[in-house]
Design an enzyme around this catalytic site. Structure first.
Site, PDB file in Angstrom:
ATOM      1  N   ALA A  69       0.730  -1.071  -0.049  1.00 39.55           N
ATOM      2  CA  ALA A  69       0.214  -0.001   0.044  1.00 39.55           C
ATOM      3  C   ALA A  69       0.982   1.334  -0.165  1.00 39.55           C
ATOM      4  O   ALA A  69       2.056   1.050   0.455  1.00 39.55           O
ATOM      5  CB  ALA A  69      -0.748   0.001   1.153  1.00 39.55           C
ATOM      6  N   GLY A 112       0.566  -5.195   0.797  1.00 37.70           N
ATOM      7  CA  GLY A 112      -0.612  -5.051   0.155  1.00 37.70           C
ATOM      8  C   GLY A 112      -0.458  -5.660  -1.448  1.00 37.70           C
ATOM      9  O   GLY A 112      -1.190  -6.217  -2.288  1.00 37.70           O
ATOM     10  N   GLU A 115      -0.703  -9.324  -1.080  1.00 41.31           N
ATOM     11  CA  GLU A 115      -2.141  -9.681  -0.714  1.00 41.31           C
ATOM     12  C   GLU A 115      -3.001  -9.312  -2.017  1.00 41.31           C
ATOM     13  O   GLU A 115      -3.855 -10.354  -2.099  1.00 41.31           O
ATOM     14  CB  GLU A 115      -2.807  -8.344   0.228  1.00 41.31           C
ATOM     15  CG  GLU A 115      -2.017  -8.689   1.636  1.00 41.31           C
ATOM     16  CD  GLU A 115      -2.250  -7.510   2.605  1.00 41.31           C
ATOM     17  OE1 GLU A 115      -1.785  -6.604   2.580  1.00 41.31           O
ATOM     18  OE2 GLU A 115      -3.154  -7.984   3.616  1.00 41.31           O
ATOM     19  N   GLU A 135       4.508  -5.352   7.135  1.00 37.76           N
ATOM     20  CA  GLU A 135       3.562  -4.026   7.725  1.00 37.76           C
ATOM     21  C   GLU A 135       3.980  -3.990   9.249  1.00 37.76           C
ATOM     22  O   GLU A 135       4.006  -2.920   9.572  1.00 37.76           O
ATOM     23  CB  GLU A 135       2.222  -4.521   7.553  1.00 37.76           C
ATOM     24  CG  GLU A 135       1.539  -4.296   6.107  1.00 37.76           C
ATOM     25  CD  GLU A 135       1.650  -5.594   5.296  1.00 37.76           C
ATOM     26  OE1 GLU A 135       2.288  -6.634   5.820  1.00 37.76           O
ATOM     27  OE2 GLU A 135       0.835  -5.633   4.509  1.00 37.76           O
TER      28      GLU A 135
HETATM   29  N1  CAA Z   1       4.648   3.191  -0.379  1.00 37.43           N
HETATM   30  C1  CAA Z   1       5.119   4.382  -1.176  1.00 37.43           C
HETATM   31  N2  CAA Z   1       6.249   4.340  -1.606  1.00 37.43           N
HETATM   32  C2  CAA Z   1       6.925   3.354  -1.874  1.00 37.43           C
HETATM   33  C3  CAA Z   1       6.446   2.192  -1.391  1.00 37.43           C
HETATM   34  C4  CAA Z   1       5.408   2.099  -0.579  1.00 37.43           C
HETATM   35  N3  CAA Z   1       4.859   0.926  -0.303  1.00 37.43           N
HETATM   36  N4  CAA Z   1       7.397   1.397  -1.443  1.00 37.43           N
HETATM   37  C5  CAA Z   1       8.662   2.043  -2.154  1.00 37.43           C
HETATM   38  N5  CAA Z   1       8.061   3.248  -2.442  1.00 37.43           N
HETATM   39  C6  CAA Z   1       8.893   4.359  -2.930  1.00 37.43           C
HETATM   40  C7  CAA Z   1      10.111   4.858  -2.117  1.00 37.43           C
HETATM   41  O1  CAA Z   1       9.665   5.647  -1.266  1.00 37.43           O
HETATM   42  C8  CAA Z   1      10.969   5.365  -3.231  1.00 37.43           C
HETATM   43  O2  CAA Z   1      10.563   6.598  -3.294  1.00 37.43           O
HETATM   44  P1  CAA Z   1      11.367   7.790  -3.619  1.00 37.43           P
HETATM   45  O3  CAA Z   1      12.441   7.452  -4.855  1.00 37.43           O
HETATM   46  O4  CAA Z   1      10.560   9.176  -3.818  1.00 37.43           O
HETATM   47  O5  CAA Z   1      12.295   7.865  -2.219  1.00 37.43           O
HETATM   48  C9  CAA Z   1      10.842   4.301  -4.557  1.00 37.43           C
HETATM   49  O6  CAA Z   1       9.437   3.505  -4.257  1.00 37.43           O
HETATM   50  C10 CAA Z   1      11.822   3.324  -4.523  1.00 37.43           C
HETATM   51  O7  CAA Z   1      11.860   2.768  -3.261  1.00 37.43           O
HETATM   52  P2  CAA Z   1      13.197   2.417  -2.757  1.00 37.43           P
HETATM   53  O8  CAA Z   1      14.227   3.419  -2.896  1.00 37.43           O
HETATM   54  O9  CAA Z   1      13.120   2.049  -1.320  1.00 37.43           O
HETATM   55  O10 CAA Z   1      13.732   0.973  -3.368  1.00 37.43           O
HETATM   56  P3  CAA Z   1      14.912  -0.128  -2.957  1.00 37.43           P
HETATM   57  O11 CAA Z   1      14.983  -1.070  -4.206  1.00 37.43           O
HETATM   58  O12 CAA Z   1      15.883   0.566  -1.954  1.00 37.43           O
HETATM   59  O13 CAA Z   1      14.018  -0.957  -1.699  1.00 37.43           O
HETATM   60  C11 CAA Z   1      11.791  -2.020  -1.170  1.00 37.43           C
HETATM   61  C12 CAA Z   1      12.672  -1.731  -2.328  1.00 37.43           C
HETATM   62  C13 CAA Z   1      12.597  -3.121  -0.111  1.00 37.43           C
HETATM   63  C14 CAA Z   1      10.645  -2.801  -1.648  1.00 37.43           C
HETATM   64  C15 CAA Z   1      11.512  -0.831  -0.251  1.00 37.43           C
HETATM   65  O14 CAA Z   1      10.823   0.083  -1.189  1.00 37.43           O
HETATM   66  C16 CAA Z   1      10.476  -0.984   0.755  1.00 37.43           C
HETATM   67  O15 CAA Z   1      10.603  -1.701   1.785  1.00 37.43           O
HETATM   68  N6  CAA Z   1       9.419  -0.565   0.588  1.00 37.43           N
HETATM   69  C17 CAA Z   1       8.179  -0.670   1.396  1.00 37.43           C
HETATM   70  C18 CAA Z   1       7.754  -2.140   1.541  1.00 37.43           C
HETATM   71  C19 CAA Z   1       6.651  -2.082   2.588  1.00 37.43           C
HETATM   72  O16 CAA Z   1       6.830  -1.868   3.727  1.00 37.43           O
HETATM   73  N7  CAA Z   1       5.271  -2.547   2.119  1.00 37.43           N
HETATM   74  C20 CAA Z   1       4.015  -2.503   3.067  1.00 37.43           C
HETATM   75  C21 CAA Z   1       3.010  -1.511   3.082  1.00 37.43           C
HETATM   76  S1  CAA Z   1       2.000  -1.191   4.121  1.00 37.43           S
HETATM   77  C22 CAA Z   1       0.994  -2.390   3.389  1.00 37.43           C
HETATM   78  O17 CAA Z   1       0.879  -2.806   2.371  1.00 37.43           O
HETATM   79  C23 CAA Z   1      -0.444  -2.337   4.195  1.00 37.43           C
HETATM   80  C24 CAA Z   1      -1.619  -3.328   3.686  1.00 37.43           C
HETATM   81  O18 CAA Z   1      -1.391  -4.445   4.014  1.00 37.43           O
HETATM   82  C25 CAA Z   1      -2.582  -2.807   3.181  1.00 37.43           C
END
Ligand code: CAA
Length: 264
Positions: A69, A112, A115, A135
């Site tokens: 998400a 998400g 999911e 999460e």
């Molecule tokens: N939401 C918003 N932006 C996101 C994102 C997310 N879930 N995942 C990645 N991005 C964005 C980053 O902020 C970054 O943007 P900027 O360039 O503006 O900084 C861009 O995408 C690229 O990401 P990274 O620089 O972090 O890329 P990376 O290759 O270094 O890492 C990753 C990749 C390990 C997937 C890392 O991006 C990450 O940990 N992302 C979040 C994963 C996460 O926690 N997901 C769960 C979300 S909560 C959820 O989903 C709730 C639910 O169940 C409904």
């Protein structure tokens, strides 16, 4: 399909028999914004209604299927806002789509993203697919069915490990071995999407009502106990005998020819 979607790209392929949806926010690793959610559901509903379409493929542009998400979008939401907007619950509408949906997971399928893939009917994984539910590291928990679906796919211990640590991601090989995905498609993203389209095309060539009933029967296993599920299957099985396509399919077998299904 003349719509201008912002966060997804849609195409009709294989002579219009397969609806293809690209999650298209590669700069945010296809983070599932609210807008993207409404667009994916809208496109699936349109494909579901389109006669020529027999199956749907969802995939991600770039190096992710979806990294979850959209954290930036939801971070400041209050409890009331989350509750009032029924946050993410619109994704549940996907389960009402009668046509098969294949997720072609090419990279990160986190939170998400994992999911959403599990809400589809079949997952095909690329070699770089990576599944996880991170999460808890954000101080929240899975919110699009992860706590309910992952346990059924990979068992309690592995699901708990993933959900309670937020780490312990699952790679493509393990996902195939555990049955989270049906198989790993070798090669690059294009090869993966091409294979998903072939699987979708093979389903689209069959009788639409039969496929819808088969999907409904399998999905009943999620909701019902064994004896109720078998009753549901039995009544759907009997219903297929009301279809011209069942007569055609069986006659074609006996006459040693290819079936010409009418309803496809
Ligand atoms: N939401 C918003 N932006 C996101 C994102 C997310 N879930 N995942 C990645 N991005 C964005 C980053 O902020 C970054 O943007 P900027 O360039 O503006 O900084 C861009 O995408 C690229 O990401 P990274 O620089 O972090 O890329 P990376 O290759 O270094 O890492 C990753 C990749 C390990 C997937 C890392 O991006 C990450 O940990 N992302 C979040 C994963 C996460 O926690 N997901 C769960 C979300 S909560 C959820 O989903 C709730 C639910 O169940 C409904």
């Amino acid at each position: 399909l003349e719509k201008d979607y912002e966060d997804i790209d849609v195409e009709l392929v294989e002579k219009g028999t397969v609806g293809l949806i690209y999650l298209d926010r590669p700069k945010s690793l296809n983070a599932l914004s609210d807008a993207l959610m409404y667009e994916v559901v809208d496109a699936c509903q349109i494909f579901d209604k389109m006669e020529e379409v027999g199956a749907i493929v969802i995939t991600g542009r770039g190096k992710a299927f979806a990294a979850g998400a959209d954290i930036k979008e939801m971070k400041d939401k209050t409890f009331q806002e989350a509750q009032k907007s029924r946050i993410f619950s619109h994704w549940n509408t996907l389960t009402a789509v009668r046509k098969p949906i294949i997720a072609a997971v090419n990279g990160f399928a986190l939170g998400g993203g994992c999911e959403l893939a599990m809400a589809c009917d079949i997952i095909l994984a690329g070699e770089k697919a990576l599944f996880g539910q991170p999460e808890v590291k954000l101080g929240t928990i899975p919110g699009i069915g992860g706590t309910q679906r992952l346990i059924r796919e990979v068992g309690k211990s592995r699901a708990m490990e993933m959900i309670l640590t937020g780490e312990a991601f699952m790679n493509a090989q393990e996902a195939a071995q555990k049955g989270l995905v049906s198989r790993v498609v070798p090669g690059d993203n294009d090869a993966l999407v091409a294979e998903a389209i072939q699987v979708a095309k093979s389903m689209a060539a069959l009788s639409r009502p039969t496929i819808a009933m088969a999907k409904e029967a399998v999905n009943a296993a999620y909701e019902l106990g064994l004896s109720e599920g078998i009753k549901r299957e039995h009544s759907l099985f009997c219903s297929t005998f009301a279809l011209e396509d069942q007569k055609e399919g069986m006659s074609a077998f006996v006459e040693k020819r290819d079936a010409q299904f009418k309803h496809r």
